[in-house]
Design an enzyme around this catalytic site. Sequence first.
Site, mmCIF file in Angstrom:
data_model
loop_
_atom_site.group_PDB
_atom_site.id
_atom_site.type_symbol
_atom_site.label_atom_id
_atom_site.label_comp_id
_atom_site.label_asym_id
_atom_site.label_seq_id
_atom_site.Cartn_x
_atom_site.Cartn_y
_atom_site.Cartn_z
ATOM 1 N N ASN A 1 41.677 74.909 5.064
ATOM 2 C CA ASN A 1 40.972 74.795 3.790
ATOM 3 C C ASN A 1 39.604 75.449 3.973
ATOM 4 O OD1 ASN A 1 39.662 74.030 1.475
ATOM 5 N ND2 ASN A 1 39.732 71.816 1.881
ATOM 6 N N LYS B 1 37.431 76.088 1.783
ATOM 7 C CA LYS B 1 36.413 75.537 0.858
ATOM 8 C C LYS B 1 35.590 76.669 0.225
ATOM 9 C CE LYS B 1 36.588 71.256 3.390
ATOM 10 N NZ LYS B 1 35.957 70.012 3.766
ATOM 11 N N HIS C 1 41.742 66.826 -3.385
ATOM 12 C CA HIS C 1 40.859 66.762 -2.217
ATOM 13 C C HIS C 1 39.688 65.823 -2.549
ATOM 14 C CE1 HIS C 1 37.970 67.846 0.875
ATOM 15 N NE2 HIS C 1 38.994 68.306 1.562
ATOM 16 N N GLU D 1 36.678 66.019 -2.053
ATOM 17 C CA GLU D 1 35.504 66.678 -2.628
ATOM 18 C C GLU D 1 35.688 66.903 -4.128
ATOM 19 O OE1 GLU D 1 35.293 69.817 0.274
ATOM 20 O OE2 GLU D 1 34.637 68.366 1.770
ATOM 21 N N GLU E 1 43.271 61.983 4.689
ATOM 22 C CA GLU E 1 41.951 62.508 5.006
ATOM 23 C C GLU E 1 40.905 61.412 4.798
ATOM 24 O OE1 GLU E 1 41.846 67.053 4.985
ATOM 25 O OE2 GLU E 1 41.149 66.356 3.045
ATOM 26 N N GLY F 1 34.202 66.885 7.601
ATOM 27 C CA GLY F 1 32.991 67.674 7.806
ATOM 28 C C GLY F 1 31.918 66.946 8.587
ATOM 29 N N SER G 1 37.747 66.688 10.434
ATOM 30 C CA SER G 1 37.163 67.055 11.733
ATOM 31 C C SER G 1 38.197 67.393 12.802
ATOM 32 C CB SER G 1 36.191 65.980 12.227
ATOM 33 O OG SER G 1 35.093 65.873 11.336
HETATM 34 P P1 PGA Z 1 36.916 69.347 8.089
HETATM 35 O O1 PGA Z 1 37.551 69.336 6.587
HETATM 36 O O2 PGA Z 1 38.026 69.795 9.000
HETATM 37 O O3 PGA Z 1 35.796 70.325 8.025
HETATM 38 O O4 PGA Z 1 36.494 67.972 8.375
HETATM 39 C C1 PGA Z 1 38.863 68.919 6.361
HETATM 40 C C2 PGA Z 1 39.160 68.934 4.888
HETATM 41 O O5 PGA Z 1 38.272 68.703 4.085
HETATM 42 O O6 PGA Z 1 40.313 69.185 4.489
#
Ligand code: PGA
Length: 261
Positions: free
Chosen positions: A6, A8, A92, A94, A176, A182, A219
């Site tokens: 992803n 983003k 997601h 976010e 998740e 992140g 992460s």
């Molecule tokens: P990250 O994001 O690996 O940077 O923690 C994962 C995600 O949001 O799908």
Amino acid sequence: MLIAGNWKMNLTPKEGVQLAEGLLAALPKEGATEVVVCPSFVSLVPIWASIASSRISLGAQDVFWEERGAFTGEISVEMLRSVGCSYCIIGHSERRGRLGKSEYPRSRLAYFSDSDEVVRLKLQSALAGGLTPILCVGETLDERDAGETHSVIEAQLNASAHGVDAPESPLYIAYEPVWAIGTGSVCDAEEASRVSLHIADVMRTYAPNADVRLLYGGSVNAENAAGLLSKAGINGALVGGASLKAKDFAAIVTAAEAIGE
Ligand code: PGA
């Protein structure tokens, strides 16, 4: 196993193509692991041009549920399919306004407002239109501390995926934990496995006809991938930050490949 990146809101189309090419160079030409990259909308066309004849599949980060019409700024399933997408991330955290990093101003979170109902509409339109969904669920740190991990996830699944009947497509569900996204604080592998198995259990009741497969996201990196992917119930990973570096993402795919064998 499926490993999805992803990206983003990172990388211009040109930078994205460079990353895709780096990834093609770093990965074996064939393999049992399904590899997916999810760039921003504006990068889909040029990236598809460079990966179309490779083992890498294309995914979008979001989709709108209506087929066409006066929905300024939105993008339909058919549009995504027409530029090579076969996958789509849906719900997601976010997009739900549930951000892992606490420094983002709370007053602005309302702009990211995908409700469970919106997630349900997006999931249904993706499945109906032939896009394989990667549905994201997970608890915040406060919810976790309150012991609500299972109930939060069950509520998300109940509202958005109850009754899903998708004989022609797998349904990927990414566990998740919001606090792990992140942040560098990866979920303990045993715990990720426990929650994934619970999700699989719940989905057997909610959607007995769906071909549910579980991913872990939050992460994931080249170092911790093997530990997570080797656990029961985890069939792959949704990778954010580490998917922006060809070498790291390829190492995660290699880890999946070794476990899948
Ligand atoms: P990250 O994001 O690996 O940077 O923690 C994962 C995600 O949001 O799908």
